[in-house]
Design a protein around this motif. Sequence first.
Motif, mmCIF file in Angstrom:
data_model
loop_
_atom_site.group_PDB
_atom_site.id
_atom_site.type_symbol
_atom_site.label_atom_id
_atom_site.label_comp_id
_atom_site.label_asym_id
_atom_site.label_seq_id
_atom_site.Cartn_x
_atom_site.Cartn_y
_atom_site.Cartn_z
ATOM 1 N N PHE B 83 -38.699 39.112 26.005
ATOM 2 C CA PHE B 83 -39.131 38.701 24.557
ATOM 3 C C PHE B 83 -40.514 38.357 24.297
ATOM 4 C CE2 PHE B 83 -34.885 37.323 26.058
ATOM 5 C CZ PHE B 83 -33.872 37.499 24.948
ATOM 6 N N GLU B 87 -39.613 33.342 27.266
ATOM 7 C CA GLU B 87 -38.432 32.687 27.174
ATOM 8 C C GLU B 87 -37.876 32.470 28.884
ATOM 9 O OE1 GLU B 87 -37.393 31.137 25.112
ATOM 10 O OE2 GLU B 87 -38.168 32.258 23.072
ATOM 11 N N LEU B 88 -38.925 32.430 29.666
ATOM 12 C CA LEU B 88 -38.516 31.882 31.100
ATOM 13 C C LEU B 88 -37.926 30.460 31.051
ATOM 14 C CD1 LEU B 88 -41.669 32.694 33.200
ATOM 15 C CD2 LEU B 88 -39.502 33.977 32.804
ATOM 16 N N PHE B 89 -36.947 29.982 31.996
ATOM 17 C CA PHE B 89 -36.260 28.758 31.837
ATOM 18 C C PHE B 89 -37.447 27.796 32.226
ATOM 19 C CE2 PHE B 89 -32.663 32.007 32.544
ATOM 20 C CZ PHE B 89 -32.389 32.138 31.025
ATOM 21 N N PRO B 90 -37.852 26.874 31.607
ATOM 22 C CA PRO B 90 -38.875 26.091 32.030
ATOM 23 C C PRO B 90 -38.412 24.837 32.740
ATOM 24 C CG PRO B 90 -38.078 25.554 29.781
ATOM 25 C CD PRO B 90 -37.316 26.546 29.949
ATOM 26 N N HIS B 91 -37.252 24.690 33.102
ATOM 27 C CA HIS B 91 -36.613 23.627 33.998
ATOM 28 C C HIS B 91 -36.561 24.291 35.267
ATOM 29 C CE1 HIS B 91 -33.185 25.709 32.370
ATOM 30 N NE2 HIS B 91 -32.360 24.992 33.094
ATOM 31 N N ILE B 100 -31.278 33.241 39.512
ATOM 32 C CA ILE B 100 -30.227 32.166 38.712
ATOM 33 C C ILE B 100 -29.099 33.644 38.356
ATOM 34 C CG2 ILE B 100 -31.185 31.782 36.760
ATOM 35 C CD1 ILE B 100 -29.330 29.388 37.195
ATOM 36 N N ALA B 101 -29.455 34.513 37.490
ATOM 37 C CA ALA B 101 -28.412 35.321 36.976
ATOM 38 C C ALA B 101 -28.115 36.431 37.961
ATOM 39 C CB ALA B 101 -29.228 36.111 35.870
ATOM 40 N N LYS B 104 -25.301 34.030 39.529
ATOM 41 C CA LYS B 104 -24.131 33.594 38.672
ATOM 42 C C LYS B 104 -23.546 34.655 37.846
ATOM 43 C CE LYS B 104 -25.104 29.455 40.036
ATOM 44 N NZ LYS B 104 -24.367 29.102 41.248
ATOM 45 N N GLY B 135 -44.318 26.715 33.138
ATOM 46 C CA GLY B 135 -45.409 25.918 32.306
ATOM 47 C C GLY B 135 -46.627 25.894 33.055
ATOM 48 N N ARG B 149 -37.863 39.250 36.139
ATOM 49 C CA ARG B 149 -36.551 38.581 35.943
ATOM 50 C C ARG B 149 -35.460 39.578 35.512
ATOM 51 N NH1 ARG B 149 -35.607 33.594 32.015
ATOM 52 N NH2 ARG B 149 -35.929 35.180 30.283
#
Lengths: 219, 244
Positions: B83, B87-91, B100-101, B104, B135, B149
């Motif tokens: 993107f 849009e990495l997952f910041p948490h 993770i993907a 899952k 971040g 990713r």
Amino acid sequence: MNLDFSTLAGAQDFLWQGFKYSLTLTVSSMVFGIFFGTLLAMARMSSIKPLSLAAAGYVNLFRSVPLVLVIFWFYILVPLLTGVDVGAERSAFLTFAIFEAAYYCEIIRAGIQSIPRGQIAAGQAMGFSYGQNMRYVILPQAFRNVVPLLLTQTIVLFQDTSLVYVVGATDLLGAADKVAHRDNTLVEMYMLVALIYFSISFALSQAVKRLHARIAIVR
Amino acid sequence: MIQINNVSKWYGEFQVLTDCTTEVKKGEVVVVCGPSGSGKSTLIKTVNALEPFQKGEILVEGVSVGDPKTNLPKLRSRVGMVFQHFELFPHLSITDNLIIAQMKVLGRGRDEAMDKGLKLLDRVGLKAHAHKFPGQLSGGQQQRVAIARALAMDPIVMLFDEPTSALDPEMVNEVLDVMVELAQEGMTMMCVTHEMGFARKVASRVIFMDRGQIVEDCSKDDFFGHLDARSERARQFLSKILQH
């Protein structure tokens, strides 16, 4: 005015029982309220119209009626509907969970809406199903954004649990009230409970303030 | 690999895509360019159904994207997407972003996913940052992680939606280098970008869009080599972005 705290020693255990009940009621309403509130928030934002309308109706109903009234309703309604007289203490668990869920729902909904569209798209693009995207991407961020609000609501909830005394439940205020009338120490008892409510609520709200600064996600 | 047939899309009354038809073959690198608002990002997002469309058909390896019966999560898991805003997952830590993907969605074990993720992180030159959070990285670094990713899912095609336009100028090249390398390895790619240097180097074809329509769809050599044969709109656009 003479203050007489000499009867306090004998009432200690009774007050402690009441206090424990207040805490249990607060924690259980928080846990269930957040759980059910999360489901409600997801339902409210669902694209399935009947589901979102039902959830919106639920939330608006409970946010528009006084809590005391709801406490009365459940106290009278639950035995009427189930035929079992569960008593004031136990009916309050249900009342508060159901009532608070409406408030938690709105906080969680705001949290979910604060997540940028791009994050949702990124989760979808990775192949996450709706449920997985909620669980791994959206909700963890949404909760982090609203933890201070959730805790603040919980502080309000802790104070509101004192309303159960209207149906005769022995929470902290109810216990103090009973002791006060027995020993004729109204002023002393009400001062004592005020002090307890104040210390706990104030300490918690200070803690929330500190937490707020620590948990913000770096973007 | 990807077939886009007569795709049209409306936002209410406003038509954003008009009868778009093109295809991306296996191993091709297709660059989509055009002025802002021309529908290029929208077009690329229809390919993995992030944007719905009302008319036409898109097939990804024969699977119809617009068909309500299509298992979209499964289709998306095979299409890598990068993107504009990373849009990495910041948490989640960089490592968790990478695995993770895989775990899952693809059902890989933690060790296997970790192995794969770290290899790719090494490939984009960021192995030392594995334990950090998004971040704490620069934009260019975040975008390279985002590419890793997407690659970790072993995609059959990679979609890039303006991957360098949110970056500071000095970080553009580190991202383009990774993309060029990927292209040279034979990855099938569809890239919305204004980086004409990138297009010149690795594109098989260039698509030029304007006002929701595909105006030009030709080989790189035709696009850059025979400017006189291009449409007025494409020439104007190219002269503007190639001037400096």
